[in-house]
Structure formats: C-alpha cells, structure tokens
Design a protein around this motif. Structure first.
Motif, short mmCIF file in Angstrom:
data_model
loop_
_atom_site.label_atom_id
_atom_site.label_comp_id
_atom_site.label_asym_id
_atom_site.label_seq_id
_atom_site.Cartn_x
_atom_site.Cartn_y
_atom_site.Cartn_z
N SER A 278 -40.35 22.58 2.10
CA SER A 278 -41.08 21.40 1.63
C SER A 278 -42.02 20.88 2.71
O SER A 278 -41.88 21.21 3.89
CB SER A 278 -40.08 20.29 1.28
OG SER A 278 -39.38 19.89 2.45
N GLY A 280 -42.00 18.02 3.96
CA GLY A 280 -41.19 17.26 4.91
C GLY A 280 -40.60 18.15 5.99
O GLY A 280 -40.49 17.74 7.15
N LYS A 283 -43.25 18.95 8.56
CA LYS A 283 -43.49 17.78 9.41
C LYS A 283 -42.35 17.61 10.43
O LYS A 283 -42.59 17.29 11.60
CB LYS A 283 -43.62 16.53 8.54
CG LYS A 283 -43.86 15.24 9.30
CD LYS A 283 -45.19 15.24 10.05
CE LYS A 283 -45.41 13.92 10.77
NZ LYS A 283 -46.57 13.97 11.67
N ASP A 305 -32.10 13.48 8.74
CA ASP A 305 -32.06 12.76 7.47
C ASP A 305 -30.85 11.83 7.36
O ASP A 305 -30.95 10.73 6.81
CB ASP A 305 -32.06 13.75 6.30
CG ASP A 305 -33.41 14.43 6.11
OD1 ASP A 305 -34.41 13.93 6.65
OD2 ASP A 305 -33.45 15.46 5.41
N TYR A 341 -41.49 10.64 4.58
CA TYR A 341 -41.28 11.92 5.26
C TYR A 341 -40.94 11.69 6.74
O TYR A 341 -41.10 10.57 7.25
CB TYR A 341 -42.55 12.78 5.13
CG TYR A 341 -42.85 13.17 3.71
CD1 TYR A 341 -42.21 14.25 3.12
CD2 TYR A 341 -43.76 12.43 2.94
CE1 TYR A 341 -42.47 14.60 1.80
CE2 TYR A 341 -44.03 12.76 1.62
CZ TYR A 341 -43.38 13.85 1.06
OH TYR A 341 -43.61 14.20 -0.25
N VAL A 361 -37.56 11.32 1.18
CA VAL A 361 -37.62 12.77 0.97
C VAL A 361 -37.14 13.49 2.23
O VAL A 361 -36.38 14.45 2.18
CB VAL A 361 -39.05 13.21 0.58
CG1 VAL A 361 -39.11 14.72 0.38
CG2 VAL A 361 -39.52 12.48 -0.66
#
Length: 394
Positions: A278, A280, A283, A305, A341, A361
């Motif tokens: 993804s 995210g 990044k 996360d 993100y 996300v």
C-alpha cells in the motif's frame, strides 16, 4: 464547597487527560529470546510513532510521550508478567505496545492488563485463541490471526502444486495455533499433512525430530517456529541429514539472520509474512530509512501502527485511562474518515482536535475486524540468491 468541587474536577481532568505532562507508553517485546533479531525493528517502529506524536506538540494539550521498554523474552510468561508489572506499577504507563509472542501476551493480558485496566495493542501476537480471550475490551492487535495466515499458507503451497508436507511447530500457543490453522486450511484444499510434530526451543540436537518427520515424508517441511531458536535448528538438522531441501517459512521464521545462518541450502524456500504494498507501506519504509532502520523487517510496520493507534485513540478520548482510550480504537482504525498515513500523525491529532473523523490507514493498511484485530494482508516471499525477495502480496 464550590472551590473544593472545582479543585476536585480539575484534579480529575488532569488525571484523565494528563494535561501537558509526560505520558509513558510501554514497549513490551522480546528483546532477548527466540525473536531477538526481529524485535529491534519492531521497537524502532513503535518508538518512531511515539517520537512523531511527542515532537508534534499537539498531543493532549502539549503533553510529551516517552517509550519505556520491557522484555517479554517471547517465551517466559513469568518474566513477561514481571516486566509488565514494572511498566504498570512503577513506570505508570498509559498503555502497552505488546506483547510480541502469543503465549506471553495472553499471560500479560490476563494477569496484568485486565486487573489494572491497562490497554494493550500487540503488533505480532497471532494465536487464534486471542480472538476469543476475555479482555474487558482492553486488547487489540495490528497483526492478523494465524487462522488467516493458515489459509494464506495453504493457498501458496497449493498454487505451487505441493500436495504433501510435514509440519514442525514450536511447542507453545503460537506454534500449535498456526499448525492447526494451516492443517485445516490445507486439508480443505486437498493437501495432506504427513506428520505435524512439536519441537522444543533451546535444544542442541534436533536429529530425532527431523528423523520422524523424514520418515513420514513430504515435498516440503513447514516450519512454524522461531528464527533464532528451534525453527532454525530444525532447518539446519534437515539440511545436514538431507531429510528436506525445501522449507515453508511463516512469519516467525522471516529474517535475514536465518538466511545468513543456513546459507545456500535455503535458496528456493519460501513463506509468508504480514505485509502490504500500500502507499502507507512505501511511506513507512521512507521515514524508517530516514530514522536509521529497515522498515521492511517483520512486524516493524505493525509496531508503528500499534503505537500510533494507541496515541490517536487517547487524543480522541481526551484521556490516557485504559477504559477510555480503548473505546476509541475501532473508530480511529476504520472508515469512514480522513485517511491518515505514516508521517502524518501531527495532522491526525489536529483533525481529531477539530472533531473531524479519521481513518488510520498507517503502514499496514489497518482495518480492524472482530474483537479488534487486523483483517490481514500478507506478503509471499522467496529466498533467492541469499536474499528475501517478494513474490507478491495477498
């Protein structure tokens, strides 16, 4: 009387909101033990999110956040509980990122977190049993259950035309849960497990265990173990005896240290580990590199996360009390809302303060299902020329 009431109200507000004070977050992982080469990347991920929130100056009225580490050892429940008790009673942490391995995580949940009302978000405890554990709403995980990983493993082997495998698993909650989940999913696809047998960590010689598995046969050996312990020992003994030449390596076996330890014989083996391609994730890899660590290591993104979700939930609850912020996790993790993100936690805090819904996300395309666990995205990988290479994402 009025002054007394006002003073009491102010004290209660400060206790709940930790106004402009230092908030501590426990980072409870196996810094020693069978995952000790994996955990540094996990801790770095969690601590990167904590630093990002703290440096923003926008958390809980300008409060700072500090990580406090505790060692679960991955396998010793008593040691993990002792470390968790210290974090809760001495350090007064507002929440715990952890544990890492499933057995110790369950022990900490039942014996420390629940009695003290402290919320936990684990980045890597994957046992299916944790989905139904009594948790008073205090436990979440950014990792998917092994019930899901078992299906992914069965898919990968079936698609490669593998009809029969032997299975070795570390003799604990994680290993048994994964072996059972895989066996059920593989059988449903027409695959056969010739023998599923446990191994103990910390042994010097695994030739007897490998001998039994070799007698049962199989086109590959599925190793549901730990990269720095018995799982590695089972592979080395298989290579030395010629019992198996191809290994399936699920999440606990993902790591550069295994490739370096086994060397050329590991080429051609393959496995699965939670992961996503993804935006995210891209990044996160970028900001991790800037911070000086490799964000592609197992559960590093899930750890970022876990810490980010915890702190954003505290902001949404306007409280660091476990019973308050845990009630906000599912709202923060899921749609609808403004997508957030990695690297955008300061922006997220602003949005929450303004009353705007967010959808975190993150690094791993977080979507929480059930009692609060990741729906599950996986990376299929292969060992090729001494490197861990992505085959595809699932």
């Amino acid at each position: 009387m009025k002054k007394l009431l006002l003073a009491t109200a102010a004290t209660a507000l400060m206790a709940g909101a930790a106004s402009a004070e230092e908030v501590k977050v426990g980072v409870l992982l196996g810094f020693t033990g069978p995952l000790e080469t994996t955990v540094p990347g996990m801790a770095a991920g969690a601590e990167l999110a904590i630093k990002e929130v703290s440096d923003s100056g926008k958390f809980m009225g300008g409060s700072t956040v500090a990580p406090v580490r505790g060692d679960t050892t991955c396998v010793d429940a008593a040691a993990a509980q002792s470390a968790a008790e210290r974090l809760v009673t001495s350090e007064k942490v507002a929440g715990i990122v952890g544990g890492d391995c499933s057995g110790v995580t369950g022990a900490v949940l039942q014996n420390v977190a629940r009695p003290n009302g402290v919320g936990m978000i684990s980045p890597s405890a994957t046992s299916p049993a944790l989905s139904t554990a009594e948790d008073d709403g205090l436990f979440f995980r950014t990792a998917p259950s092994d019930a899901r990983q078992g299906e992914i493993m069965a898919d990968i082997l079936s698609e490669r035309g593998v009809k029969e495998v032997a299975v070795t698993y570390t003799n604990n909650d994680y290993g048994k849960g994964m072996a059972d989940a895989f066996a059920a999913a593989y059988a449903a696809k027409g695959g056969k497990v010739t023998l599923a047998a446990p191994h103990e960590d910390g042994k010097a010689d695994y030739s007897a265990e490998v001998g039994a598995l070799a007698s049962a046969g199989g086109e590959a050996l599925v190793v549901a173990g730990y990269v720095d312990q018995g799982g590695k020992g089972m592979i080395q003994a298989s290579v030395d005896s010629g019992a198996f030449s191809t290994f399936f390596l699920p999440d606990g076996m993902f790591g550069e240290s295994l490739v370096q330890a086994i060397g050329e014989p590991l080429n051609g083996s393959y496995g699965s580990v939670p992961g996503t391609d993804s935006p995210g994730n891209a990044k996160f890899l970028e900001i991790a590199k800037a911070a000086g660590f490799d964000g592609s290591t197992a559960y590093s993104g899930e750890s970022y996360d876990a810490a980010a979700l915890m702190l954003l939930s505290m902001e949404a609850a306007k409280s660091t009390a476990g019973k308050d912020w845990t009630a906000k996790v599912m709202d923060i993790a899921n749609a609808p809302g403004e997508p957030v993100y990695p690297g955008e936690l300061g922006k997220a805090l602003e949005l929450i303060a303004a009353g705007t819904d967010i959808d975190y996300v993150g690094a791993t395309a977080v979507e929480m299902i059930g009692a609060g666990e990741s729906a599950g995205n996986f990376r299929e990988y292969e060992v090729k020329d001494g490197k861990l290479e992505t085959v595809k994402y699932r």
